[in-house]
Design a protein around this motif. Structure first.
Motif, PDB file in Angstrom:
ATOM      1  N   LEU A   1       0.781  -1.035  -0.228  1.00 54.55           N
ATOM      2  CA  LEU A   1      -0.092  -0.150  -0.105  1.00 54.55           C
ATOM      3  C   LEU A   1       0.758   1.076  -0.268  1.00 54.55           C
ATOM      4  O   LEU A   1       0.648   2.119  -0.743  1.00 54.55           O
ATOM      5  N   ASN A   2       1.999   1.226   0.779  1.00 55.99           N
ATOM      6  CA  ASN A   2       3.003   2.713   0.832  1.00 55.99           C
ATOM      7  C   ASN A   2       4.121   2.124   1.188  1.00 55.99           C
ATOM      8  O   ASN A   2       4.846   3.117   1.758  1.00 55.99           O
ATOM      9  N   LYS A   3       4.442   0.731   1.391  1.00 54.06           N
ATOM     10  CA  LYS A   3       5.855   0.534   1.844  1.00 54.06           C
ATOM     11  C   LYS A   3       6.340  -1.319   0.950  1.00 54.06           C
ATOM     12  O   LYS A   3       5.135  -1.304   0.927  1.00 54.06           O
ATOM     13  N   CYS A   4       7.489  -0.990   0.792  1.00 54.60           N
ATOM     14  CA  CYS A   4       7.979  -2.420   0.434  1.00 54.60           C
ATOM     15  C   CYS A   4       8.441  -3.129   1.864  1.00 54.60           C
ATOM     16  O   CYS A   4       9.089  -4.266   1.379  1.00 54.60           O
ATOM     17  N   GLY A   5       9.219  -2.265   2.808  1.00 49.77           N
ATOM     18  CA  GLY A   5      10.024  -2.316   3.502  1.00 49.77           C
ATOM     19  C   GLY A   5      10.326  -1.256   4.671  1.00 49.77           C
ATOM     20  O   GLY A   5       9.876  -0.284   4.170  1.00 49.77           O
ATOM     21  N   THR A   6      10.475  -1.614   5.621  1.00 44.93           N
ATOM     22  CA  THR A   6      10.678  -0.290   6.891  1.00 44.93           C
ATOM     23  C   THR A   6      12.288  -0.906   7.354  1.00 44.93           C
ATOM     24  O   THR A   6      12.639  -1.573   7.006  1.00 44.93           O
ATOM     25  N   HIS A   7      12.751   0.968   8.325  1.00 44.18           N
ATOM     26  CA  HIS A   7      13.923  -0.152   9.326  1.00 44.18           C
ATOM     27  C   HIS A   7      13.200   0.643  10.537  1.00 44.18           C
ATOM     28  O   HIS A   7      12.750   2.250   9.993  1.00 44.18           O
ATOM     29  N   GLY A   8      14.137   0.701  11.330  1.00 51.57           N
ATOM     30  CA  GLY A   8      13.923   1.254  12.911  1.00 51.57           C
ATOM     31  C   GLY A   8      14.646   1.139  13.659  1.00 51.57           C
ATOM     32  O   GLY A   8      15.723  -0.137  13.821  1.00 51.57           O
ATOM     33  N   SER A   9      13.758   1.505  14.543  1.00 51.39           N
ATOM     34  CA  SER A   9      14.700   0.493  16.178  1.00 51.39           C
ATOM     35  C   SER A   9      13.627   0.239  17.348  1.00 51.39           C
ATOM     36  O   SER A   9      12.742   0.616  17.186  1.00 51.39           O
ATOM     37  N   ALA A  10      14.723  -0.601  18.117  1.00 51.67           N
ATOM     38  CA  ALA A  10      13.520  -0.726  19.167  1.00 51.67           C
ATOM     39  C   ALA A  10      14.637  -1.098  20.669  1.00 51.67           C
ATOM     40  O   ALA A  10      15.451  -1.421  20.553  1.00 51.67           O
ATOM     41  N   LEU A  11      13.747  -0.867  21.559  1.00 53.02           N
ATOM     42  CA  LEU A  11      14.341  -1.922  23.190  1.00 53.02           C
ATOM     43  C   LEU A  11      15.204  -2.799  22.611  1.00 53.02           C
ATOM     44  O   LEU A  11      14.644  -3.838  22.685  1.00 53.02           O
ATOM     45  N   GLY A  12      16.037  -3.410  23.100  1.00 51.00           N
ATOM     46  CA  GLY A  12      16.388  -4.271  23.736  1.00 51.00           C
ATOM     47  C   GLY A  12      16.650  -5.321  24.901  1.00 51.00           C
ATOM     48  O   GLY A  12      15.391  -4.420  25.734  1.00 51.00           O
ATOM     49  N   SER A  13      16.684  -6.463  24.666  1.00 49.37           N
ATOM     50  CA  SER A  13      16.437  -7.340  25.477  1.00 49.37           C
ATOM     51  C   SER A  13      17.939  -7.505  26.470  1.00 49.37           C
ATOM     52  O   SER A  13      18.820  -7.608  25.599  1.00 49.37           O
ATOM     53  N   LYS A  14      17.479  -8.771  27.677  1.00 45.58           N
ATOM     54  CA  LYS A  14      19.185  -8.698  28.118  1.00 45.58           C
ATOM     55  C   LYS A  14      19.333 -10.318  27.673  1.00 45.58           C
ATOM     56  O   LYS A  14      20.622 -10.343  27.560  1.00 45.58           O
ATOM     57  N   ILE A  52      15.532  -4.246  10.640  1.00 46.73           N
ATOM     58  CA  ILE A  52      14.720  -4.315   8.919  1.00 46.73           C
ATOM     59  C   ILE A  52      13.736  -5.005   8.719  1.00 46.73           C
ATOM     60  O   ILE A  52      13.637  -5.808   9.076  1.00 46.73           O
ATOM     61  N   TRP A  53      12.818  -4.708   8.500  1.00 40.54           N
ATOM     62  CA  TRP A  53      11.543  -5.428   7.936  1.00 40.54           C
ATOM     63  C   TRP A  53      12.086  -5.536   6.038  1.00 40.54           C
ATOM     64  O   TRP A  53      12.121  -4.282   5.339  1.00 40.54           O
ATOM     65  N   VAL A  54      11.914  -6.623   5.142  1.00 42.95           N
ATOM     66  CA  VAL A  54      11.232  -6.817   3.516  1.00 42.95           C
ATOM     67  C   VAL A  54      10.494  -7.881   3.558  1.00 42.95           C
ATOM     68  O   VAL A  54      10.537  -8.649   3.927  1.00 42.95           O
ATOM     69  N   GLY A  55       9.630  -7.036   2.719  1.00 38.76           N
ATOM     70  CA  GLY A  55       8.563  -8.381   2.302  1.00 38.76           C
ATOM     71  C   GLY A  55       9.267  -8.944   0.618  1.00 38.76           C
ATOM     72  O   GLY A  55       9.409  -8.224  -0.479  1.00 38.76           O
ATOM     73  N   ASN A  56       8.951 -10.230   0.771  1.00 38.21           N
ATOM     74  CA  ASN A  56       8.712 -10.841  -0.566  1.00 38.21           C
ATOM     75  C   ASN A  56       7.599 -10.053  -1.782  1.00 38.21           C
ATOM     76  O   ASN A  56       6.425 -10.538  -0.899  1.00 38.21           O
ATOM     77  N   SER A  57       7.631  -9.392  -2.456  1.00 42.09           N
ATOM     78  CA  SER A  57       6.362  -8.759  -3.479  1.00 42.09           C
ATOM     79  C   SER A  57       5.164  -9.880  -4.390  1.00 42.09           C
ATOM     80  O   SER A  57       4.763  -9.254  -5.126  1.00 42.09           O
ATOM     81  N   GLU A  58       6.573 -10.631  -4.889  1.00 41.25           N
ATOM     82  CA  GLU A  58       6.298 -11.483  -5.972  1.00 41.25           C
ATOM     83  C   GLU A  58       4.445 -11.990  -6.565  1.00 41.25           C
ATOM     84  O   GLU A  58       4.753 -11.930  -7.620  1.00 41.25           O
ATOM     85  N   THR A  59       3.964 -12.238  -5.871  1.00 43.22           N
ATOM     86  CA  THR A  59       2.960 -12.586  -5.377  1.00 43.22           C
ATOM     87  C   THR A  59       1.687 -11.374  -5.185  1.00 43.22           C
ATOM     88  O   THR A  59       0.719 -11.815  -5.507  1.00 43.22           O
ATOM     89  N   GLN A  60       2.208 -10.402  -4.797  1.00 42.44           N
ATOM     90  CA  GLN A  60       1.478  -9.642  -4.065  1.00 42.44           C
ATOM     91  C   GLN A  60       2.022  -8.335  -5.109  1.00 42.44           C
ATOM     92  O   GLN A  60      -0.206  -7.471  -5.180  1.00 42.44           O
ATOM     93  N   CYS A  61       2.895  -7.322  -5.149  1.00 42.00           N
ATOM     94  CA  CYS A  61       2.894  -6.673  -5.455  1.00 42.00           C
ATOM     95  C   CYS A  61       4.416  -6.343  -6.652  1.00 42.00           C
ATOM     96  O   CYS A  61       4.844  -4.805  -5.848  1.00 42.00           O
ATOM     97  N   PRO A  62       3.998  -7.040  -7.015  1.00 47.87           N
ATOM     98  CA  PRO A  62       5.901  -6.785  -7.974  1.00 47.87           C
ATOM     99  C   PRO A  62       5.910  -6.012  -8.536  1.00 47.87           C
ATOM    100  O   PRO A  62       7.004  -5.057  -9.038  1.00 47.87           O
ATOM    101  N   GLY A  63       5.218  -5.113  -9.375  1.00 49.20           N
ATOM    102  CA  GLY A  63       5.102  -4.024 -10.320  1.00 49.20           C
ATOM    103  C   GLY A  63       4.904  -2.420  -8.933  1.00 49.20           C
ATOM    104  O   GLY A  63       5.599  -1.818  -9.564  1.00 49.20           O
ATOM    105  N   TYR A  64       4.758  -3.012  -7.911  1.00 45.33           N
ATOM    106  CA  TYR A  64       4.952  -1.726  -6.855  1.00 45.33           C
ATOM    107  C   TYR A  64       6.515  -1.702  -6.220  1.00 45.33           C
ATOM    108  O   TYR A  64       7.519  -0.779  -6.139  1.00 45.33           O
ATOM    109  N   CYS A  65       7.192  -3.011  -5.790  1.00 42.60           N
ATOM    110  CA  CYS A  65       8.409  -3.046  -5.122  1.00 42.60           C
ATOM    111  C   CYS A  65       9.457  -4.377  -5.371  1.00 42.60           C
ATOM    112  O   CYS A  65      10.398  -4.587  -5.176  1.00 42.60           O
ATOM    113  N   ALA A  66       8.790  -5.095  -6.771  1.00 42.25           N
ATOM    114  CA  ALA A  66       9.880  -5.634  -7.207  1.00 42.25           C
ATOM    115  C   ALA A  66      10.811  -4.899  -9.154  1.00 42.25           C
ATOM    116  O   ALA A  66      11.129  -5.579  -9.659  1.00 42.25           O
ATOM    117  N   TRP A  67      10.124  -4.102  -8.994  1.00 48.18           N
ATOM    118  CA  TRP A  67      10.646  -3.280 -10.442  1.00 48.18           C
ATOM    119  C   TRP A  67      11.549  -3.000 -10.317  1.00 48.18           C
ATOM    120  O   TRP A  67      12.723  -2.050  -9.403  1.00 48.18           O
TER     121      TRP A  67
END
Length: 322
Positions: free
Chosen positions: A166-179, A193-208
């Motif tokens: 819809l508006n992203k193909c992946g994200t990056h950020g930060s989070a509090l760590g744990s012991k 970081i998160w990245v998704g495989n767009s092959e069957t969902q939106c290759p024209g948006y995220c795999a151009w």
């Protein structure tokens, strides 16, 4: 994790970026090239940059073939490979361009950023289901070691993620760590970081440019260098997000525009992969004579990849591999 501290896509023209709790989204877009854009004014916001030896841990969520996992792991291994000194242009050469950001911040005792392949975790049983929220992505990212690391969550083509396509193909950020993540204190943060495989969902948006774009100029798609439209598209997005993570890991590093929707090292140069790029045209690229695949960087094990242009803070232009 060591820091550099000073004081603490294929859509025409439009860049869609979302930021939630310092979460930076990489929306793949088709945009005007650096030849038609006005100059971008990148600013350093006095926060830490990633430095020192950093492991890139891969968390595979869903079904991926071993051959698919190898495409990404070889890509990460290519950042630090010394065997590519004569195989140019290389992934390592592309990454070296990020050093310009670090060189602008003068800091003694800071070590150069060295990325290497860390551990790989497989979650093939979809432990959190096949529809994930942003909070669940962070939960998955927390499974990796958090000290001196970037944890990368990669979701398979049958997994839906909040905002994906819809508006992203992946994200990056930060989070509090744990012991359990071996963090130095309860207030320490780790990068993910998160990245998704767009092959069957939106290759024209995220795999151009390896798939026909959803709209805009309809030029024929390029042949993917690893013969996998979904995974080759993931590499492009992962490359963009790694550059953003290194230079703006906690939302107060290098970026242009509002903190909630920043333009970063790679997202400032959407749709540009070679010289002469313009909407619908990725630019001048190398072509494999045997397969017809387009690429601009070489990696380990004979791999070839297509990597995005990076914003050069010293010239205020988008720079591509020669």
């Amino acid at each position: 994790m060591a820091f550099f501290v000073s004081s603490h896509f294929v859509l025409p023209v439009l860049v869609l970026l979302i930021s939630i709790n310092r979460l930076s989204s990489a929306a793949r877009v088709l945009s005007v090239s650096d030849q038609t854009q006005g100059p971008l004014l990148f600013q350093y916001h006095n926060g830490p940059l990633l430095t020192g030896r950093i492991s890139v841990n891969l968390i595979w969520y869903g079904k991926f073939r071993p051959s698919q996992r190898a495409i990404v792991s070889d890509f990460i291994a290519s950042f630090s490979s010394r065997k590519l000194a004569t195989a140019q242009p290389s992934v390592a050469t592309w990454w070296k361009a990020t050093e310009k950001y670090f060189n602008l911040v003068k800091q003694k005792r800071a070590s150069p950023l060295l990325l290497s392949l860390g551990t790989q975790i497989l979650d093939e049983k979809y432990s959190l289901g096949r529809s994930l929220s942003d909070k669940q992505i962070v939960k998955l990212a927390s499974k990796g070691g958090q000290k001196d690391a970037i944890n990368v969550v990669l979701t398979s083509s049958d997994v839906a993620v909040e905002g994906f396509c819809l508006n992203k193909c992946g994200t990056h950020g930060s989070a509090l760590g744990s012991k359990s993540g071996n963090m130095k204190s309860k207030n320490s943060r780790f990068a993910y970081i998160w990245v998704g495989n767009s092959e069957t969902q939106c290759p024209g948006y995220c795999a151009w440019p390896f798939h026909q774009p959803i709209y805009g100029p309809q030029n024929p798609p390029l042949v993917a260098p690893n013969n996998d439209v979904g995974l080759d598209g993931m590499v492009i997005n992962l490359a963009s997000l790694l550059a953003g993570t290194a230079t703006n890991p906690f939302g107060n590093g290098y970026f242009q525009g509002p903190k909630e929707a920043p333009l970063e090292a790679a997202s400032a140069c959407p749709g540009i992969y070679g010289k002469g790029a313009y909407p619908g045209y990725a630019g001048e690229l190398l072509v494999d004579s045997a397969t017809g695949a387009s690429y601009n960087a070489r990696g380990v094990n004979g791999r070839k990849y297509l990597l995005p242009a990076l914003f050069d803070p010293s010239t205020s232009t988008c720079s591509t591999l020669p």
